[in-house]
Design a protein around this motif. Structure first.
Motif, PDB file in Angstrom:
ATOM      1  N   GLY A   1      41.234  25.492  19.217  1.00  0.00           N
ATOM      2  CA  GLY A   1      42.608  25.312  18.004  1.00  0.00           C
ATOM      3  C   GLY A   1      41.605  25.078  16.649  1.00  0.00           C
ATOM      4  O   GLY A   1      41.089  24.155  17.378  1.00  0.00           O
TER       5      GLY A   1
ATOM      6  N   VAL B   1      41.761  23.832  13.561  1.00  0.00           N
ATOM      7  CA  VAL B   1      42.983  23.319  11.995  1.00  0.00           C
ATOM      8  C   VAL B   1      42.022  22.598  11.611  1.00  0.00           C
ATOM      9  O   VAL B   1      41.049  21.829  11.443  1.00  0.00           O
ATOM     10  CB  VAL B   1      43.980  22.885  12.957  1.00  0.00           C
TER      11      VAL B   1
ATOM     12  N   LEU C   1      41.301  19.545   1.139  1.00  0.00           N
ATOM     13  CA  LEU C   1      41.646  18.006   0.241  1.00  0.00           C
ATOM     14  C   LEU C   1      40.821  18.871  -1.063  1.00  0.00           C
ATOM     15  O   LEU C   1      39.791  19.663  -1.361  1.00  0.00           O
ATOM     16  CB  LEU C   1      41.347  16.865   0.574  1.00  0.00           C
TER      17      LEU C   1
ATOM     18  N   THR D   1      32.740  21.669   1.253  1.00  0.00           N
ATOM     19  CA  THR D   1      32.266  21.059   1.265  1.00  0.00           C
ATOM     20  C   THR D   1      32.583  20.198   2.830  1.00  0.00           C
ATOM     21  O   THR D   1      34.253  19.862   2.203  1.00  0.00           O
ATOM     22  CB  THR D   1      32.269  19.552   0.592  1.00  0.00           C
TER      23      THR D   1
ATOM     24  N   LYS E   1      39.475  22.448  21.034  1.00  0.00           N
ATOM     25  CA  LYS E   1      39.874  22.471  19.545  1.00  0.00           C
ATOM     26  C   LYS E   1      39.292  21.322  18.254  1.00  0.00           C
ATOM     27  O   LYS E   1      38.477  20.257  18.710  1.00  0.00           O
ATOM     28  CB  LYS E   1      40.835  21.051  19.291  1.00  0.00           C
ATOM     29  N   TRP E   2      39.536  21.881  17.265  1.00  0.00           N
ATOM     30  CA  TRP E   2      38.068  21.319  15.994  1.00  0.00           C
ATOM     31  C   TRP E   2      39.182  20.779  14.921  1.00  0.00           C
ATOM     32  O   TRP E   2      39.686  21.696  14.349  1.00  0.00           O
ATOM     33  CB  TRP E   2      37.333  21.802  15.718  1.00  0.00           C
ATOM     34  N   ASN E   3      40.047  19.511  14.893  1.00  0.00           N
ATOM     35  CA  ASN E   3      40.336  19.474  13.579  1.00  0.00           C
ATOM     36  C   ASN E   3      39.414  19.298  12.544  1.00  0.00           C
ATOM     37  O   ASN E   3      39.026  18.697  12.239  1.00  0.00           O
ATOM     38  CB  ASN E   3      41.597  18.127  13.910  1.00  0.00           C
ATOM     39  N   ALA E   4      38.586  19.934  11.286  1.00  0.00           N
ATOM     40  CA  ALA E   4      38.582  19.912  10.776  1.00  0.00           C
ATOM     41  C   ALA E   4      38.539  19.470   9.179  1.00  0.00           C
ATOM     42  O   ALA E   4      40.087  19.436   8.720  1.00  0.00           O
ATOM     43  CB  ALA E   4      37.584  20.885  10.360  1.00  0.00           C
ATOM     44  N   VAL E   5      37.795  18.636   8.608  1.00  0.00           N
ATOM     45  CA  VAL E   5      38.688  18.338   7.032  1.00  0.00           C
ATOM     46  C   VAL E   5      37.340  19.221   6.521  1.00  0.00           C
ATOM     47  O   VAL E   5      36.189  18.328   6.290  1.00  0.00           O
ATOM     48  CB  VAL E   5      38.630  17.241   7.037  1.00  0.00           C
ATOM     49  N   ALA E   6      37.776  19.696   5.143  1.00  0.00           N
ATOM     50  CA  ALA E   6      36.961  20.134   3.778  1.00  0.00           C
ATOM     51  C   ALA E   6      37.153  19.683   2.431  1.00  0.00           C
ATOM     52  O   ALA E   6      38.615  19.754   2.433  1.00  0.00           O
ATOM     53  CB  ALA E   6      36.669  21.714   3.998  1.00  0.00           C
ATOM     54  N   MET E   7      36.559  19.730   1.811  1.00  0.00           N
ATOM     55  CA  MET E   7      36.711  18.821   0.363  1.00  0.00           C
ATOM     56  C   MET E   7      37.048  20.851  -1.146  1.00  0.00           C
ATOM     57  O   MET E   7      35.288  21.075  -0.211  1.00  0.00           O
ATOM     58  CB  MET E   7      36.178  17.960   0.685  1.00  0.00           C
TER      59      MET E   7
END
Lengths: 752, 111
Positions: A513, A515, A519, A562, B27-33
């Motif tokens: 999964g 997601v 930002l 990034t 599952k991978w909840n990624a955060v990118a800017m």
């Protein structure tokens, strides 16, 4: 009867008329027919031929009334001191009514003859030739004439004895010894002083004020001075105030009963002066103890007493402010333990609501006291335990909001949370350093959003709206942008999944999964990954990352992404144990664990190299895994470069789904410090911007004015120290935005 | 924690080929800017960071702050970048890049 002017014998007609006049003035029985005949007699005299006899009629009537009143006066005098008031009152009642009728009988004379002679307003003001002579005697309408004669004959000769009798009567009433009958008489007599002047266009109350009111006020003053000093000797402050309050209300009633309405406030004032103002110093000393012990009854008594005095409440308000401040500081002074933030906000609110309640109950919601409450609360909220430290309120308040908005085990109802958040705004308004609050709030909001810890998005948004209402758009701008990023990201994810499905059919998933939150840089209070080097993304994730990046670049242009791996989280299933576990770990930890797919053991140094992480970073993440026993290390003590890490195949946990808290999840103390530092930097920029703006519009300004304006502009978000402003001014002089003028040392001018 | 069993049975089919693996990534909840791909992160015309809206837009956006920020970045052929709003005002005065004085022509726009 003809209306034509005719010859009339004055003597004969007057004789008949006089009889009726006597009857009218003494309220005797006058038949309707006679009344009508006399009415026309007046008319015929006025229009008599060849000479109108109106002037003669007037002077005869005047003489008659004069005689009549003289007789009445004699009669009244006969009654002696004791019956004087009653006799006067009787005579007045009869006469005043009689003269009214008589006025109507002489209607024609009044209307046609006398009114015409009357000076108009303009003539009175500007003067005319005829009125200029001092001996000119204006004729009065009959009603007025009657009252005028009454005043001159009756009141002038009796006034001294009348007034002293009246005052005695009122004194008796104050002592509660008056009888019902005398009340009416007193009332009637006093009224006669006013009524007797009712025809005057101005100064109707002169006579009343001159002969009665002044002596009345004097006597009242004396009475209440005496009363006050007697009370002071025999009673405590509560009793005293009760008594005074009672006296004041009694006097008010008495005023309405006896006096002309204009005297009521005067008496009240006189009373207050003697009983309150004269002893205000003593009352003030009592105030201290009342407030100290919150004696509600006393406070509710003293408030209406002190309020009418000029600046009478100042002392009370001051003491009240001090008291609330002390109470507040005490309430928040001894907070300890895990949930200091909750205790802090709730005790502030308790103090606030307690005293606003009190103000509503005891002080009728007086603005002065509400101001005092505000002042006290902001003193408490911004209290610094040591002058060098900044107040803790902003941080605590932000934490408080965080604890309410976060998903938590404690299941408070939604409405309850809403209410608490709304109330927290009350505290927020008192906080000076709103920018510090904003920093903390933003960081906590970021955490909640990224880690999906928010209880409800509606609640989050409502809270931001509240803050915006309190502080304006600029204050919440970034918070809003964070919020928008979340919804934009969720759209993006939907699109992404859809595009994958299109390209690769149902079997699109990378087996995970996936997601992603994208930002916007600048809006989020997030740092870059600790080692922004080329972290080696685990091969299992590579495809996701690449696909998404190409998808994103197709969607947008000119953007670069990034990856914030320190904020990413993955869920790993451990297949090698007796039962399967689901573990939530950070990307770095995940990468470290995934290394063991290919080897049974690895040294720290090798791991760091293969993940392309700095050694320090690796150790940090390895330790958290070792601490929770998923990994084993070869050596006791600290992890060294050559320490060997292996999987723990005997791992056991009661729970099959859990999270490993990474080192970065804990709010380290230096975090708080960093926040304060970054706030400081922001403030300097803010102040410099404000100074430049002000100087640009003013061109030349003195130092003090400039400082004042800067304070005014910044007060919405924080209260800067003067020292900081000075430093910013010096900074700007160095940068040549402004310069000192040549004529004065403390004057600046804007450099364009 | 009882829902784990159920979770397993659901995904059982996808696991067959990976059963020999030690770990399965669920599952991978990624955060990118994201940020504009620029060389200089302030706009030389308004001196505001290109990631923020330009000064004018900041002043105006007070009205419709819910709108997505649409103050985008523009790159010239010279590879210098500015706020699109700032640059479109600038070229009315002077059709040259404020930084290098080359003739201004748009290479690409941010979106």
């Amino acid at each position: 009867m003809s209306l034509k002017p005719k010859v009339v014998d004055f003597g004969q007609t007057w004789n008949i008329l006089q009889e009726t006049v006597k009857g009218v003035i003494t309220l005797a029985d006058v038949p309707r027919a006679t009344w009508n005949d006399r009415f026309s007699d007046v008319y015929s005299l006025c229009v008599a031929y060849p000479e109108p006899l109106a002037d003669r009629l007037y002077s005869e009537t005047e003489n008659f009334l004069d005689n009549h009143v003289t007789q009445l006066l004699d009669k009244v005098k006969l009654q002696g001191e004791n019956g004087l008031l009653q006799a006067y009152h009787r005579a007045w009642t009869e006469y005043s009514q009689g003269i009214n009728y008589l006025h109507q009988l002489y209607l024609y004379l009044n209307q046609q003859h006398i009114k015409k002679q009357k000076l108009t307003e303009a003539e009175i003001i500007y003067g005319t030739s005829s009125a200029a002579s001092p001996e000119y005697q204006e004729q009065k309408e009959i009603g007025e004439l009657g009252l005028y004669i009454w005043k001159n004959k009756m009141i002038e000769s009796l006034k001294n004895s009348l007034v002293s009798l009246l005052l005695e009567g009122i004194h008796a009433d104050r002592l509660g010894e008056a009888q019902r009958a005398t009340t009416d008489v007193i009332c009637g007599v006093i009224e006669s002083f006013v009524r007797v002047e009712e025809y005057k266009t101005k100064g109707q109350l002169h006579l009343y004020q001159e002969i009665f009111e002044s002596s009345f006020l004097k006597q009242s003053g004396e009475f209440y001075s005496r009363e006050a000093s007697e009370l002071l000797q025999q009673s405590d402050v509560t009793r005293y105030m009760e008594r005074v309050t009672w006296r004041l209300s009694q006097e008010e009633l008495r005023g309405h009963k006896f006096l002309h309405i204009t005297s009521v406030p005067k008496v009240r004032q006189c009373c207050e002066e003697k009983m309150v103002a004269a002893h205000v110093a003593w009352l003030h000393t009592e105030v201290d103890a009342m407030i100290e012990n919150e004696r509600r009854k006393d406070l509710s008594l003293i408030y209406p007493l002190l309020r009418p005095l000029p600046s009478g409440l100042v002392h009370l308000v001051q003491k009240f402010t001090q008291h609330i401040t002390n109470e507040g500081l005490q309430a928040i002074g001894s907070l300890q333990g895990e949930n200091v933030h909750t205790q802090f906000v709730e005790s502030m609110l308790a103090v606030h609501s307690k005293y606003s309640e009190l103000i509503k109950d005891l002080f009728k919601g007086d603005q002065a006291f509400i101001g005092a409450l505000d002042k006290a609360c902001s003193a408490v909220a911004n209290h610094k335990s040591t002058p060098r430290q900044s107040a803790r309120a902003p941080e605590l308040l932000a934490k408080y909001c965080d604890s309410l908005l976060k998903k938590s085990a404690k299941l408070a109802s939604e409405s309850e949370i809403e209410e608490k958040l709304t109330r927290s705004i009350t505290v927020f308004k008192y906080v000076d350093d709103k920018d510090i609050f904003q920093k903390f709030y933003a960081r906590m909001l970021a955490k909640r959003l990224i880690h999906q810890q928010s209880q409800s998005m509606d609640a989050e948004e409502a809270m931001i709206d509240r803050l915006k209402q309190a502080c304006g758009y600029e204050f919440t701008n970034k918070l809003h942008r964070m919020f928008t990023d979340m919804s934009v990201s969720s759209d993006l994810n939907t699109k992404f999944t859809a595009s994958l499905r299109e390209r690769e059919g149902e079997n699109h998933q990378f087996g995970i999964g996936f997601v992603v939150y994208v930002l916007q840089a600048g809006a989020w209070p997030l740092g870059l990954p600790p080692s922004p080097g080329p972290f080696h993304v685990p091969q299992q994730l590579e495809k996701s990352v690449q696909t998404f990046e190409s998808f994103y670049h197709a969607q947008f242009s000119g953007r670069k992404l990034t990856w914030l791996h320190h904020l990413c989280q993955g869920e790993l299933k451990l297949n090698y144990l007796k039962k399967p576990y689901l573990v939530t770990v950070q990307t770095y930890q995940m990468a470290l664990l995934l290394l063991f797919e290919h080897c049974d053991s690895i040294s720290c140094k090798e791991a760091a190299a293969s993940l392309r992480l700095s050694y320090d970073q690796l150790v940090k993440h390895a330790i958290s895994l070792v601490d929770c026993k998923i990994l084993k290390k070869s050596s006791k003590g600290n992890l060294e470069e050559d320490s060997i890490l292996t999987l723990n195949f005997d791992y056991y946990n009661k729970r099959t789904k859990f999270r490993i808290t990474g080192a970065l999840h804990r709010d380290a103390p230096h975090d708080t410090e960093a926040t304060h530092r970054s706030v400081d930097d922001d403030r300097k920029l803010y102040l410099q911007a404000a100074i430049v703006r002000i100087m640009k519009s003013r061109k030349i300004l003195r130092h003090n004015q400039l400082v004042q304006e800067v304070l005014g502009q910044s007060k919405v978000t924080f209260a800067p120290s003067i020292g900081m402003i000075k430093k910013c001014i010096e900074n700007l002089i160095d940068k040549q935005y402004i310069e000192r003028t040549s004529n004065s040392a403390d004057e600046y001018s804007y450099v364009a | 924690m009882g829902d784990i069993e159920q979770d397993n049975s659901e995904r059982a089919d996808g696991e067959n080929n990976k059963a020999d693996k030690l770990f399965t990534l669920k599952k991978w909840n990624a955060v990118a800017m994201w940020s504009w791909d620029v060389e200089c992160d302030t706009c030389a015309i308004c001196r505001v960071q290109v990631m923020d809206a330009c000064l004018r837009c900041q002043a105006e956006s007070k009205k419709d702050f819910y709108e997505k920020q649409d103050c985008v970045v523009v790159w010239g052929e010279c590879n210098h970048s500015f706020h699109y709003c700032c640059m479109s005002l600038w070229v009315k005065q002077n059709n040259r890049c404020p930084l290098c004085q080359q003739e201004w022509s748009i290479q690409r726009m941010g979106k």
